[in-house]
Design a protein around this motif. Structure first.
Motif, PDB file in Angstrom:
ATOM      1  N   ALA A 114     -43.911 -27.602  29.034  1.00 55.64           N
ATOM      2  CA  ALA A 114     -42.716 -26.772  28.927  1.00 55.64           C
ATOM      3  C   ALA A 114     -43.042 -25.428  28.290  1.00 55.64           C
ATOM      4  N   PHE A 115     -43.932 -25.435  27.301  1.00 54.19           N
ATOM      5  CA  PHE A 115     -44.355 -24.173  26.685  1.00 54.19           C
ATOM      6  C   PHE A 115     -45.045 -23.284  27.714  1.00 54.19           C
ATOM      7  N   TYR A 116     -45.982 -23.867  28.466  1.00 54.49           N
ATOM      8  CA  TYR A 116     -46.711 -23.072  29.453  1.00 54.49           C
ATOM      9  C   TYR A 116     -45.793 -22.582  30.578  1.00 54.49           C
ATOM     10  N   ASP A 117     -44.802 -23.375  30.937  1.00 55.85           N
ATOM     11  CA  ASP A 117     -43.857 -22.936  31.972  1.00 55.85           C
ATOM     12  C   ASP A 117     -43.248 -21.590  31.616  1.00 55.85           C
ATOM     13  N   ARG A 118     -42.916 -21.420  30.347  1.00 59.40           N
ATOM     14  CA  ARG A 118     -42.294 -20.172  29.908  1.00 59.40           C
ATOM     15  C   ARG A 118     -43.327 -19.089  29.618  1.00 59.40           C
ATOM     16  N   LEU A 119     -44.495 -19.496  29.123  1.00 59.79           N
ATOM     17  CA  LEU A 119     -45.518 -18.504  28.814  1.00 59.79           C
ATOM     18  C   LEU A 119     -45.967 -17.752  30.058  1.00 59.79           C
ATOM     19  N   VAL A 120     -46.177 -18.461  31.151  1.00 57.12           N
ATOM     20  CA  VAL A 120     -46.683 -17.802  32.359  1.00 57.12           C
ATOM     21  C   VAL A 120     -45.663 -16.844  32.971  1.00 57.12           C
ATOM     22  N   GLU A 121     -44.422 -16.947  32.536  1.00 55.11           N
ATOM     23  CA  GLU A 121     -43.395 -16.012  33.001  1.00 55.11           C
ATOM     24  C   GLU A 121     -43.394 -14.714  32.205  1.00 55.11           C
ATOM     25  N   VAL A 122     -44.183 -14.654  31.145  1.00 55.03           N
ATOM     26  CA  VAL A 122     -44.270 -13.446  30.320  1.00 55.03           C
ATOM     27  C   VAL A 122     -45.276 -12.493  30.951  1.00 55.03           C
ATOM     28  N   PRO A 123     -44.861 -11.315  31.380  1.00 54.65           N
ATOM     29  CA  PRO A 123     -45.796 -10.369  32.011  1.00 54.65           C
ATOM     30  C   PRO A 123     -46.928  -9.977  31.049  1.00 54.65           C
ATOM     31  N   SER A 124     -48.148 -10.027  31.547  1.00 58.62           N
ATOM     32  CA  SER A 124     -49.322  -9.588  30.778  1.00 58.62           C
ATOM     33  C   SER A 124     -49.515 -10.370  29.478  1.00 58.62           C
ATOM     34  N   TYR A 125     -49.127 -11.642  29.466  1.00 64.13           N
ATOM     35  CA  TYR A 125     -49.285 -12.415  28.234  1.00 64.13           C
ATOM     36  C   TYR A 125     -50.741 -12.538  27.803  1.00 64.13           C
ATOM     37  N   GLU A 126     -51.678 -12.445  28.756  1.00 62.74           N
ATOM     38  CA  GLU A 126     -53.095 -12.596  28.421  1.00 62.74           C
ATOM     39  C   GLU A 126     -53.639 -11.427  27.618  1.00 62.74           C
ATOM     40  N   THR A 127     -53.033 -10.264  27.757  1.00 57.40           N
ATOM     41  CA  THR A 127     -53.561  -9.067  27.110  1.00 57.40           C
ATOM     42  C   THR A 127     -52.702  -8.571  25.952  1.00 57.40           C
ATOM     43  N   MET A 128     -51.477  -9.040  25.836  1.00 51.73           N
ATOM     44  CA  MET A 128     -50.629  -8.585  24.733  1.00 51.73           C
ATOM     45  C   MET A 128     -51.009  -9.313  23.441  1.00 51.73           C
ATOM     46  N   PRO A 129     -50.640  -8.759  22.292  1.00 49.52           N
ATOM     47  CA  PRO A 129     -50.917  -9.444  21.029  1.00 49.52           C
ATOM     48  C   PRO A 129     -50.365 -10.867  21.045  1.00 49.52           C
ATOM     49  N   LEU A 130     -51.132 -11.785  20.448  1.00 48.88           N
ATOM     50  CA  LEU A 130     -50.743 -13.189  20.485  1.00 48.88           C
ATOM     51  C   LEU A 130     -49.342 -13.415  19.931  1.00 48.88           C
ATOM     52  N   THR A 131     -49.033 -12.791  18.816  1.00 52.39           N
ATOM     53  CA  THR A 131     -47.733 -13.033  18.195  1.00 52.39           C
ATOM     54  C   THR A 131     -46.585 -12.601  19.095  1.00 52.39           C
ATOM     55  N   GLU A 132     -46.802 -11.557  19.899  1.00 52.02           N
ATOM     56  CA  GLU A 132     -45.757 -11.104  20.821  1.00 52.02           C
ATOM     57  C   GLU A 132     -45.584 -12.081  21.972  1.00 52.02           C
ATOM     58  N   ALA A 133     -46.703 -12.584  22.490  1.00 48.10           N
ATOM     59  CA  ALA A 133     -46.618 -13.554  23.580  1.00 48.10           C
ATOM     60  C   ALA A 133     -45.925 -14.830  23.113  1.00 48.10           C
ATOM     61  N   ALA A 134     -46.301 -15.315  21.927  1.00 45.97           N
ATOM     62  CA  ALA A 134     -45.673 -16.527  21.386  1.00 45.97           C
ATOM     63  C   ALA A 134     -44.187 -16.309  21.148  1.00 45.97           C
ATOM     64  N   GLN A 135     -43.833 -15.159  20.631  1.00 48.15           N
ATOM     65  CA  GLN A 135     -42.431 -14.872  20.346  1.00 48.15           C
ATOM     66  C   GLN A 135     -41.597 -14.778  21.617  1.00 48.15           C
ATOM     67  N   GLU A 136     -42.162 -14.287  22.693  1.00 46.90           N
ATOM     68  CA  GLU A 136     -41.442 -14.228  23.963  1.00 46.90           C
ATOM     69  C   GLU A 136     -41.025 -15.624  24.423  1.00 46.90           C
ATOM     70  N   VAL A 137     -41.834 -16.613  24.077  1.00 48.81           N
ATOM     71  CA  VAL A 137     -41.534 -18.000  24.448  1.00 48.81           C
ATOM     72  C   VAL A 137     -40.616 -18.656  23.427  1.00 48.81           C
ATOM     73  N   GLN A 138     -40.936 -18.497  22.149  1.00 47.89           N
ATOM     74  CA  GLN A 138     -40.284 -19.270  21.099  1.00 47.89           C
ATOM     75  C   GLN A 138     -38.993 -18.667  20.562  1.00 47.89           C
ATOM     76  N   ARG A 139     -38.901 -17.350  20.525  1.00 50.43           N
ATOM     77  CA  ARG A 139     -37.738 -16.670  19.947  1.00 50.43           C
ATOM     78  C   ARG A 139     -37.517 -17.121  18.504  1.00 50.43           C
ATOM     79  N   SER A 140     -38.578 -17.023  17.722  1.00 49.44           N
ATOM     80  CA  SER A 140     -38.542 -17.474  16.341  1.00 49.44           C
ATOM     81  C   SER A 140     -37.873 -16.448  15.433  1.00 49.44           C
ATOM     82  N   ALA A 141     -37.323 -16.946  14.322  1.00 51.12           N
ATOM     83  CA  ALA A 141     -36.762 -16.052  13.311  1.00 51.12           C
ATOM     84  C   ALA A 141     -37.863 -15.388  12.488  1.00 51.12           C
ATOM     85  N   PHE A 142     -39.092 -15.876  12.645  1.00 52.45           N
ATOM     86  CA  PHE A 142     -40.242 -15.326  11.902  1.00 52.45           C
ATOM     87  C   PHE A 142     -41.363 -15.007  12.893  1.00 52.45           C
TER      88      PHE A 142
END
Length: 297
Positions: free
Chosen positions: A134-162
């Protein structure tokens, strides 16, 4: 299951065509308690090494097993190592790589996914294989997730308060991903205390391999021996990917012995980690990846 392999292939053939993963039921075992090198009994743990062999950090066996499952799901989907690093760093932050049955509001599991937010049922998000998928399903929908900063890619999936908290796990997640994908050989080893009645079921390992790595693994066997052929050219990296998966799950699945190439890991002496095969046990040296499990008592 299909029938057992009937011919023993030569090392030359294994080098030139494929490597295999073999799981063998073994007879009675003389069980011992493991100790650290200084003579004191050490708690069960797994160690992750850098490419130069220097130990980087340790984690608990169940944490390593969960990380190995996260990598296997990515492998089954053909995702790159960067996806594994992002997923492991996210799980490190959300749950410390533990499959939690509690969390903020209705958050559950490795990634603290919320059933009320469309991640799946409670039972599904508590399943590490489903949760990783389920995590990967959403991660692969993030454009350029492989090259963006890790914290930004994770946040695009998780929508964390931190959102900035994921970054602090990137170095360790990257080292663990390098090991679990097989890119860094012999970089993950686990040490645990062998019980007086440690059981292992090759059929369970068979089922777990297929469920986590997908149909591309294609084990064959008869319940006492399972072989996983690898395509030509994949021997080294794929072999270590499977070897590290096996050592991460060794305590859970009752795996007693793993050998690959000129390296050997044994539960009985797991505090020593991966050892190079010497003249004394040269008969065990192989170009195949072999696993033995503790026989049921």
């Amino acid at each position: 299951m299909p029938g057992p392999t009937t011919a023993k292939r030569s090392r030359r053939a294994a080098r030139g065509a494929f490597a295999t993963l073999v799981l063998l039921g073994i007879g009675g075992y003389a069980f011992v308690t493991l100790y650290d090198r200084d003579g004191s009994q050490g708690p069960p743990h797994c160690a992750v090494a850098r490419a130069d062999g220097e130990r980087a950090f340790t984690l608990k066996p169940q944490q390593a097993a969960n990380a190995a499952t996260i990598e296997a799901v990515a492998s089954a989907r053909g995702l790159p190592e960067r996806a594994v690093t992002i997923a492991i760093a996210t799980a490190m932050q959300e749950s410390s790589l533990r499959n939690l049955d509690y969390g903020d509001r209705d958050s559950l599991g490795l990634f603290q996914q919320r059933p009320s937010m469309g991640w799946g049922s409670e039972e599904q998000v508590m399943d590490p294989v489903y949760a990783a998928g389920a995590f990967y399903d959403r991660l692969v929908e993030v454009p350029s997730y492989e090259t963006m900063p890790l914290t930004e890619a994770a946040q695009e999936v998780q929508r964390s308060a931190f959102p900035d908290e994921y970054a602090k796990h990137e170095e360790e997640a990257a080292l663990l991903a390098a090991a679990l994908t097989g890119r860094t050989p012999a970089a993950l080893s686990c040490s645990w205390i062998v019980g007086a009645e440690q059981d292992g079921q090759p059929s369970e390992v068979y089922d777990r391999l297929v469920r986590e790595f997908g149909e591309g693994v294609q084990p064959i066997g008869d319940g006492t021996q399972v072989t996983v052929p690898l395509r030509a050219g994949e021997e080294t990296r794929r072999g270590w990917e499977l070897a590290h998966w096996a050592v991460a799950h060794s305590a859970e699945l009752g795996i007693a012995r793993i050998s690959y190439g000129n390296h050997l890991w044994e539960a009985e002496s797991s505090a020593d980690g991966w050892q190079e095969i010497t003249e004394e046990n040269v008969a065990s040296s192989t170009d195949e990846l072999r696993l033995s499990v503790f026989s049921p008592v």
